[in-house]
Design an enzyme around this catalytic site. Structure first.
Site, PDB file in Angstrom:
ATOM      1  N   ASP A   7       0.848  -1.188   0.000  1.00 30.16           N
ATOM      2  CA  ASP A   7       0.000   0.000   0.000  1.00 30.16           C
ATOM      3  C   ASP A   7       0.886   1.241   0.000  1.00 30.16           C
ATOM      4  O   ASP A   7       2.007   1.217   0.531  1.00 30.16           O
ATOM      5  CB  ASP A   7      -0.924   0.025   1.224  1.00 30.16           C
ATOM      6  CG  ASP A   7      -1.892   1.191   1.188  1.00 30.16           C
ATOM      7  OD1 ASP A   7      -2.662   1.293   0.216  1.00 30.16           O
ATOM      8  OD2 ASP A   7      -1.871   2.018   2.116  1.00 30.16           O
ATOM      9  N   GLU A   9       0.705   5.760   0.420  1.00 28.66           N
ATOM     10  CA  GLU A   9      -0.018   7.007   0.665  1.00 28.66           C
ATOM     11  C   GLU A   9       0.649   8.087  -0.175  1.00 28.66           C
ATOM     12  O   GLU A   9       1.871   8.051  -0.386  1.00 28.66           O
ATOM     13  CB  GLU A   9       0.004   7.383   2.145  1.00 28.66           C
ATOM     14  CG  GLU A   9      -0.619   6.354   3.074  1.00 28.66           C
ATOM     15  CD  GLU A   9      -2.093   6.101   2.830  1.00 28.66           C
ATOM     16  OE1 GLU A   9      -2.758   7.006   2.250  1.00 28.66           O
ATOM     17  OE2 GLU A   9      -2.590   5.022   3.179  1.00 28.66           O
ATOM     18  N   GLU A  52      -6.585  18.084   1.681  1.00 29.05           N
ATOM     19  CA  GLU A  52      -7.411  16.898   1.451  1.00 29.05           C
ATOM     20  C   GLU A  52      -6.613  15.613   1.686  1.00 29.05           C
ATOM     21  O   GLU A  52      -7.134  14.649   2.252  1.00 29.05           O
ATOM     22  CB  GLU A  52      -7.962  16.909   0.022  1.00 29.05           C
ATOM     23  CG  GLU A  52      -8.900  18.063  -0.283  1.00 29.05           C
ATOM     24  CD  GLU A  52      -8.163  19.327  -0.700  1.00 29.05           C
ATOM     25  OE1 GLU A  52      -6.902  19.349  -0.658  1.00 29.05           O
ATOM     26  OE2 GLU A  52      -8.842  20.304  -1.073  1.00 29.05           O
ATOM     27  N   HIS A  57      -4.475  10.761   5.499  1.00 25.17           N
ATOM     28  CA  HIS A  57      -3.422   9.966   6.148  1.00 25.17           C
ATOM     29  C   HIS A  57      -2.749  10.651   7.328  1.00 25.17           C
ATOM     30  O   HIS A  57      -1.993  10.012   8.063  1.00 25.17           O
ATOM     31  CB  HIS A  57      -2.363   9.538   5.134  1.00 25.17           C
ATOM     32  CG  HIS A  57      -1.848  10.641   4.256  1.00 25.17           C
ATOM     33  ND1 HIS A  57      -1.230  11.779   4.737  1.00 25.17           N
ATOM     34  CD2 HIS A  57      -1.849  10.764   2.898  1.00 25.17           C
ATOM     35  CE1 HIS A  57      -0.870  12.549   3.731  1.00 25.17           C
ATOM     36  NE2 HIS A  57      -1.242  11.972   2.589  1.00 25.17           N
ATOM     37  N   HIS A 150      -5.724   6.472   7.234  1.00 21.17           N
ATOM     38  CA  HIS A 150      -5.017   5.566   6.341  1.00 21.17           C
ATOM     39  C   HIS A 150      -3.531   5.564   6.714  1.00 21.17           C
ATOM     40  O   HIS A 150      -2.931   6.606   6.954  1.00 21.17           O
ATOM     41  CB  HIS A 150      -5.163   6.033   4.889  1.00 21.17           C
ATOM     42  CG  HIS A 150      -6.524   5.807   4.327  1.00 21.17           C
ATOM     43  ND1 HIS A 150      -6.739   5.156   3.135  1.00 21.17           N
ATOM     44  CD2 HIS A 150      -7.753   6.140   4.795  1.00 21.17           C
ATOM     45  CE1 HIS A 150      -8.030   5.112   2.894  1.00 21.17           C
ATOM     46  NE2 HIS A 150      -8.671   5.706   3.882  1.00 21.17           N
ATOM     47  N   ASP A 155      -2.557  -0.619   6.670  1.00 20.17           N
ATOM     48  CA  ASP A 155      -3.465  -1.019   5.601  1.00 20.17           C
ATOM     49  C   ASP A 155      -2.959  -2.278   4.893  1.00 20.17           C
ATOM     50  O   ASP A 155      -3.762  -3.128   4.475  1.00 20.17           O
ATOM     51  CB  ASP A 155      -3.643   0.112   4.592  1.00 20.17           C
ATOM     52  CG  ASP A 155      -4.566   1.204   5.113  1.00 20.17           C
ATOM     53  OD1 ASP A 155      -5.022   1.097   6.266  1.00 20.17           O
ATOM     54  OD2 ASP A 155      -4.815   2.178   4.377  1.00 20.17           O
TER      55      ASP A 155
END
Length: 228
Positions: A7, A9, A52, A57, A150, A155
């Site tokens: 994963d 970010e 945003e 995260h 997140h 994750d």
């Protein structure tokens, strides 16, 4: 078979518009069993953090400012991944960012056919149902209470459990580990089956039981079923 559940970010949605990776997390599986080996790296994106993205995260530029740039960790990341399959939820998003970062380093891209997209698997297996990571955790009873924001490594760990459920249940080797406490065949010495969460229902009906008791009464006091 080696797989990396992966994963990332990012600062946004499009690397071609200047968005960058800010965190990578990975969990190693061998024959669908977690080995305990993980990869985790925060990355300085060398740019600002849109509000945003921060709300998703929680990684601020202040926090990331002293972290290594992708150019400093790209080769180490490729070394960890090796030639493993990459298990990713919405693989096109993460692969797009990873390959953009690798291209900027003049490193070879990751072939897309190495990606196993759990989002696509879930949509095919449960058509019309929500297929987000949180929705799949609810479906499979996987605890994701720690996922308030997140995070790439968390994750990845959650996705590893989801992936194993999607392909047929966690630990498809029936709970037999090849890494700890077993004999040469990999069987744990202290492994025992878990108790059933609910007892099995009776195999005979009430009418059948009553008919059997009535039949026993016709056999007299010495009937075998009346002894002991």
């Amino acid at each position: 078979m080696r797989e990396i559940v992966l994963d990332t970010e990012t600062t946004g949605f499009d690397p071609e518009s200047g968005d960058r990776i800010v965190e990578i997390g990975g969990v190693e599986l061998h024959n669908h069993v977690a080995t305990g080996r993980t990869y985790h790296q925060y990355i300085n994106p060398e740019r600002d953090m849109p509000q945003e993205a921060y709300e998703v995260h929680g990684l601020s530029i202040e926090f990331l400012s002293d972290k290594p740039k992708f150019a400093e960790i790209g080769q180490a990341f490729l070394d960890f991944v090796g030639d493993a399959k990459l298990v990713i939820h919405n693989a096109s998003f993460d692969m797009k960012f990873l390959n953009a970062e690798l291209k900027w380093m003049n490193l070879p891209p990751l072939p897309f056919d190495r990606a196993i997209d759990t989002l696509a698997i879930a949509r095919k297996k449960f058509p019309g149902s929500p297929a987000s990571l949180d929705a799949l955790c609810r479906r499979f009873g996987i605890d994701n209470s720690a996922r308030t924001l997140h995070g790439a490594l968390l994750d990845s760990e959650i996705l590893a459990d989801v992936y194993l459920e999607l392909i047929g249940g966690r630990q498809p080797d029936f709970g037999l580990s090849e890494t700890t406490g077993g004999d040469a065949a990999g069987v744990q010495d202290n492994w025992r089956p878990a108790p059933r969460p609910h007892p099995l229902p009776p195999r005979i009906s009430a009418d059948e039981r009553a008919a059997h008791e009535a039949f026993i009464k016709t056999l007299g006091d010495n009937a075998l079923w009346l002894r002991g």
